[in-house]
Scaffold this motif. Structure first.
Motif, PDB file in Angstrom:
ATOM      1  N   THR A 132      31.826  35.158  38.841  1.00 58.33           N
ATOM      2  CA  THR A 132      30.520  35.912  39.363  1.00 58.33           C
ATOM      3  C   THR A 132      31.113  37.204  40.424  1.00 58.33           C
ATOM      4  O   THR A 132      31.871  37.387  41.701  1.00 58.33           O
ATOM      5  CB  THR A 132      29.662  35.516  40.476  1.00 58.33           C
ATOM      6  OG1 THR A 132      29.198  34.464  39.077  1.00 58.33           O
ATOM      7  CG2 THR A 132      28.563  36.181  40.331  1.00 58.33           C
ATOM      8  N   PRO A 133      31.237  38.678  39.879  1.00 57.49           N
ATOM      9  CA  PRO A 133      32.163  39.356  41.104  1.00 57.49           C
ATOM     10  C   PRO A 133      31.044  39.614  41.750  1.00 57.49           C
ATOM     11  O   PRO A 133      30.270  39.473  42.200  1.00 57.49           O
ATOM     12  CB  PRO A 133      32.150  40.899  40.005  1.00 57.49           C
ATOM     13  CG  PRO A 133      31.290  41.043  39.254  1.00 57.49           C
ATOM     14  CD  PRO A 133      31.017  39.679  38.889  1.00 57.49           C
ATOM     15  N   GLY A 134      32.041  40.236  42.796  1.00 58.65           N
ATOM     16  CA  GLY A 134      30.824  40.696  44.295  1.00 58.65           C
ATOM     17  C   GLY A 134      29.989  42.159  43.667  1.00 58.65           C
ATOM     18  O   GLY A 134      30.545  42.609  42.654  1.00 58.65           O
ATOM     19  N   ILE A 173      28.380  41.515  51.481  1.00 56.16           N
ATOM     20  CA  ILE A 173      29.451  40.818  52.117  1.00 56.16           C
ATOM     21  C   ILE A 173      28.744  39.631  50.511  1.00 56.16           C
ATOM     22  O   ILE A 173      28.086  39.351  49.964  1.00 56.16           O
ATOM     23  CB  ILE A 173      28.983  39.916  53.525  1.00 56.16           C
ATOM     24  CG1 ILE A 173      27.590  39.138  53.557  1.00 56.16           C
ATOM     25  CG2 ILE A 173      29.328  41.134  54.495  1.00 56.16           C
ATOM     26  CD1 ILE A 173      28.031  38.347  54.589  1.00 56.16           C
ATOM     27  N   ARG A 174      29.472  38.024  51.105  1.00 52.45           N
ATOM     28  CA  ARG A 174      29.890  37.493  50.037  1.00 52.45           C
ATOM     29  C   ARG A 174      29.431  35.976  50.486  1.00 52.45           C
ATOM     30  O   ARG A 174      29.630  35.295  50.974  1.00 52.45           O
ATOM     31  CB  ARG A 174      32.133  37.606  49.334  1.00 52.45           C
ATOM     32  CG  ARG A 174      31.470  36.933  47.917  1.00 52.45           C
ATOM     33  CD  ARG A 174      31.301  37.268  47.270  1.00 52.45           C
ATOM     34  NE  ARG A 174      31.981  35.925  45.433  1.00 52.45           N
ATOM     35  CZ  ARG A 174      32.206  36.637  44.744  1.00 52.45           C
ATOM     36  NH1 ARG A 174      33.175  38.143  45.130  1.00 52.45           N
ATOM     37  NH2 ARG A 174      32.584  36.075  43.889  1.00 52.45           N
ATOM     38  N   PRO A 175      28.845  35.509  49.214  1.00 54.24           N
ATOM     39  CA  PRO A 175      28.440  34.623  49.582  1.00 54.24           C
ATOM     40  C   PRO A 175      28.971  33.619  49.407  1.00 54.24           C
ATOM     41  O   PRO A 175      29.467  34.048  47.650  1.00 54.24           O
ATOM     42  CB  PRO A 175      26.702  34.216  48.929  1.00 54.24           C
ATOM     43  CG  PRO A 175      26.686  35.278  47.843  1.00 54.24           C
ATOM     44  CD  PRO A 175      27.583  36.779  48.014  1.00 54.24           C
ATOM     45  N   ALA A 225      32.782  43.084  50.630  1.00 52.40           N
ATOM     46  CA  ALA A 225      32.751  41.659  49.636  1.00 52.40           C
ATOM     47  C   ALA A 225      33.384  41.377  48.721  1.00 52.40           C
ATOM     48  O   ALA A 225      34.345  40.178  48.393  1.00 52.40           O
ATOM     49  CB  ALA A 225      31.546  41.734  48.788  1.00 52.40           C
ATOM     50  N   SER A 226      33.737  42.070  48.331  1.00 56.54           N
ATOM     51  CA  SER A 226      35.423  42.099  47.305  1.00 56.54           C
ATOM     52  C   SER A 226      36.692  42.091  47.835  1.00 56.54           C
ATOM     53  O   SER A 226      37.517  42.000  46.977  1.00 56.54           O
ATOM     54  CB  SER A 226      34.826  43.197  46.688  1.00 56.54           C
ATOM     55  OG  SER A 226      33.779  42.397  45.431  1.00 56.54           O
ATOM     56  N   ASN A 227      37.105  41.765  48.833  1.00 54.25           N
ATOM     57  CA  ASN A 227      38.702  42.654  49.324  1.00 54.25           C
ATOM     58  C   ASN A 227      39.304  43.704  48.840  1.00 54.25           C
ATOM     59  O   ASN A 227      40.841  43.475  49.041  1.00 54.25           O
ATOM     60  CB  ASN A 227      39.574  40.974  48.935  1.00 54.25           C
ATOM     61  CG  ASN A 227      38.910  39.633  49.878  1.00 54.25           C
ATOM     62  OD1 ASN A 227      37.396  39.620  50.212  1.00 54.25           O
ATOM     63  ND2 ASN A 227      39.005  38.863  48.710  1.00 54.25           N
ATOM     64  N   HIS A 280      28.526  28.621  53.812  1.00 52.65           N
ATOM     65  CA  HIS A 280      29.529  29.258  54.183  1.00 52.65           C
ATOM     66  C   HIS A 280      29.469  31.001  53.967  1.00 52.65           C
ATOM     67  O   HIS A 280      28.739  30.835  52.727  1.00 52.65           O
ATOM     68  CB  HIS A 280      31.185  29.420  54.148  1.00 52.65           C
ATOM     69  CG  HIS A 280      31.602  27.646  54.868  1.00 52.65           C
ATOM     70  ND1 HIS A 280      30.650  26.488  54.279  1.00 52.65           N
ATOM     71  CD2 HIS A 280      32.040  27.933  56.081  1.00 52.65           C
ATOM     72  CE1 HIS A 280      31.368  25.493  55.830  1.00 52.65           C
ATOM     73  NE2 HIS A 280      32.072  26.348  56.393  1.00 52.65           N
ATOM     74  N   LEU A 281      29.618  31.559  54.762  1.00 54.86           N
ATOM     75  CA  LEU A 281      29.944  33.788  53.682  1.00 54.86           C
ATOM     76  C   LEU A 281      31.721  34.059  54.355  1.00 54.86           C
ATOM     77  O   LEU A 281      32.508  33.830  54.890  1.00 54.86           O
ATOM     78  CB  LEU A 281      28.897  34.743  54.363  1.00 54.86           C
ATOM     79  CG  LEU A 281      27.427  33.899  54.785  1.00 54.86           C
ATOM     80  CD1 LEU A 281      26.786  34.362  56.202  1.00 54.86           C
ATOM     81  CD2 LEU A 281      27.124  34.685  53.162  1.00 54.86           C
ATOM     82  N   ARG A 282      32.113  35.063  53.498  1.00 58.14           N
ATOM     83  CA  ARG A 282      32.959  35.759  54.137  1.00 58.14           C
ATOM     84  C   ARG A 282      32.857  37.133  53.701  1.00 58.14           C
ATOM     85  O   ARG A 282      31.871  38.018  52.553  1.00 58.14           O
ATOM     86  CB  ARG A 282      34.220  35.782  52.340  1.00 58.14           C
ATOM     87  CG  ARG A 282      35.294  35.708  52.429  1.00 58.14           C
ATOM     88  CD  ARG A 282      36.269  35.877  51.395  1.00 58.14           C
ATOM     89  NE  ARG A 282      35.572  36.754  50.168  1.00 58.14           N
ATOM     90  CZ  ARG A 282      36.233  37.270  48.939  1.00 58.14           C
ATOM     91  NH1 ARG A 282      36.197  35.825  48.289  1.00 58.14           N
ATOM     92  NH2 ARG A 282      35.701  37.612  47.809  1.00 58.14           N
ATOM     93  N   VAL A 283      33.686  37.954  55.130  1.00 60.74           N
ATOM     94  CA  VAL A 283      33.408  38.947  54.502  1.00 60.74           C
ATOM     95  C   VAL A 283      34.908  39.813  55.172  1.00 60.74           C
ATOM     96  O   VAL A 283      35.584  39.271  55.590  1.00 60.74           O
ATOM     97  CB  VAL A 283      33.144  39.554  56.127  1.00 60.74           C
ATOM     98  CG1 VAL A 283      33.590  38.869  57.707  1.00 60.74           C
ATOM     99  CG2 VAL A 283      32.421  41.429  56.694  1.00 60.74           C
TER     100      VAL A 283
END
Length: 371
Positions: free
Chosen positions: A19-21, A337-339, A40-42, A348-351
């Motif tokens: 599952t990509p961003g 952003i990324r769940p 979301a995808s760094n 958690h989430l990632r930004v």
């Protein structure tokens, strides 16, 4: 009407695709937005080097030709960049291809196992399942650092390979190189350690946090790096590994021919040469990382220390919204952003670190959602 029964292996029938961003265009269309910010995808917040863009344009008329076998020009450029002989490098269609090759080449199905931490980059487990190789997962500690004792306990005489991601994804945790060195020395010499350094360029002190410069001390270690993050070539798919010459030759012998396309090779060479863009990227990421860390902490979020170009966080204890709902509300406002449910971290989430304007917009939108 008769139907054809496809001969699909049983172990892959339950696979879920990676599952990509989400991409900017689909969110613009979904919510009728003119401006969408993707964090979301760094990816590289500065995009791609102008020098690289010119090189791609200058070589566009050559795409009807196959790339030169074994990419000697790229190997030479990597050798000069790292100060390591060209024979130690293997290039791939992203570092994902090298992960795939290593798991297909080294462990024997039904005989060997592969050890990783949990959570970890999903490609490690997916490729083990695809190859029919036992995959052993060792949970991280509560602070998302590596549990060296449990990792060591998971390794036995049949462990062909162990993956370490430093800095780790999705937490951004990066252990000192001395800890990694001690751990590698504790392992059997028959266990290949693959240190995935996709985000190593962003660390504060590479000499203190990467063993690559000391690789000759560790003949059973492979280092993976990518052009997708710091060099801004995610869409061209280019990665490389640094490893003993004997293993490099084996991977080259089974690698699909021309898996690295001609434009990716030329872009990679130009990216390595553009030291100005490289430095600008590091400056933007490091300052933006500190800015986001401070801003989210002030809102009451728990933000995990990161040496990568992203930050993992959980919401303030006073927040009544789920992490998924916060992700959805930000999406409606044009901030992606990324769940982290796919990492089994639903809270958690990632930004990703963006430009200063993007970072400021994200913090403003997050503050509004939390309020």
């Amino acid at each position: 009407m008769s139907t054809f029964s496809y001969p699909v292996r049983s172990e892959v029938q339950s696979f879920d695709p990676y599952t990509p961003g989400l991409c900017i265009e689909e969110i613009q269309e979904r919510f009728n937005l003119s401006v969408v910010v993707k964090m979301a995808s760094n990816e590289n917040p500065l995009g791609v080097s102008p020098q690289v863009q010119r090189v791609i344009a200058n070589h566009a008329d050559r795409v009807f030709r196959y790339a030169q076998s074994d990419m000697p020009n790229l190997m030479k450029a990597l050798s000069e960049f790292h100060g390591i002989a060209p024979g130690h490098f293997v290039a791939g269609n992203g570092s994902d291809e090298l992960i795939d090759l290593l798991i297909r080449v080294c462990p024997s199905p039904g005989v060997h196992n592969v050890v990783t931490s949990k959570p970890a980059f999903s490609m490690y487990g997916l490729q083990c399942r695809l190859c029919g190789v036992e995959h052993r997962e060792v949970p991280l500690k509560e602070d998302f650092s590596f549990d060296w004792q449990r990792l060591r306990a998971a390794v036995d005489a049949h462990t062909a390979m162990l993956f370490l991601t430093t800095p780790d994804n999705p937490s951004g945790y990066c252990p000192p190189a001395s800890d990694v060195a001690d751990f590698v020395r504790s392992l059997p010499s028959t266990c290949l350690v693959v240190v995935d350094e996709a985000y190593t360029h962003f660390v504060d002190d590479e000499a203190m946090q990467s063993l690559l410069a000391r690789r000759e001390e560790f003949p059973n270690v492979v280092f993976l790096r990518t052009f997708s993050k710091c060099f801004g070539l995610a869409g061209l798919r280019l990665g490389y590994g640094v490893m003993p010459v004997e293993l490099a030759n084996i991977l080259k012998s089974v690698r699909s021919p021309f898996s690295v396309n001609l434009l990716a090779e030329e872009a990679g060479i130009a990216a390595l040469a553009d030291v100005t863009f490289h430095k600008a990227t590091l400056d933007v990421v490091r300052s933006g990382r500190a800015f986001l860390f401070s801003g989210m902490q002030q809102m009451g979020c728990r933000v995990y220390p990161s040496q990568a170009n992203f930050l993992m966080f959980s919401l303030p204890k006073s927040c009544s919204l789920s992490a998924r709902r916060v992700f959805e509300l930000l999406l409606e406002k044009g901030v992606i952003i990324r769940p982290l449910s796919s990492y089994t971290l639903p809270d958690h989430l990632r930004v990703s670190v963006g430009t200063m304007a993007e970072n400021t917009l994200f913090l403003t939108m997050l503050q509004g959602v939390l309020a």
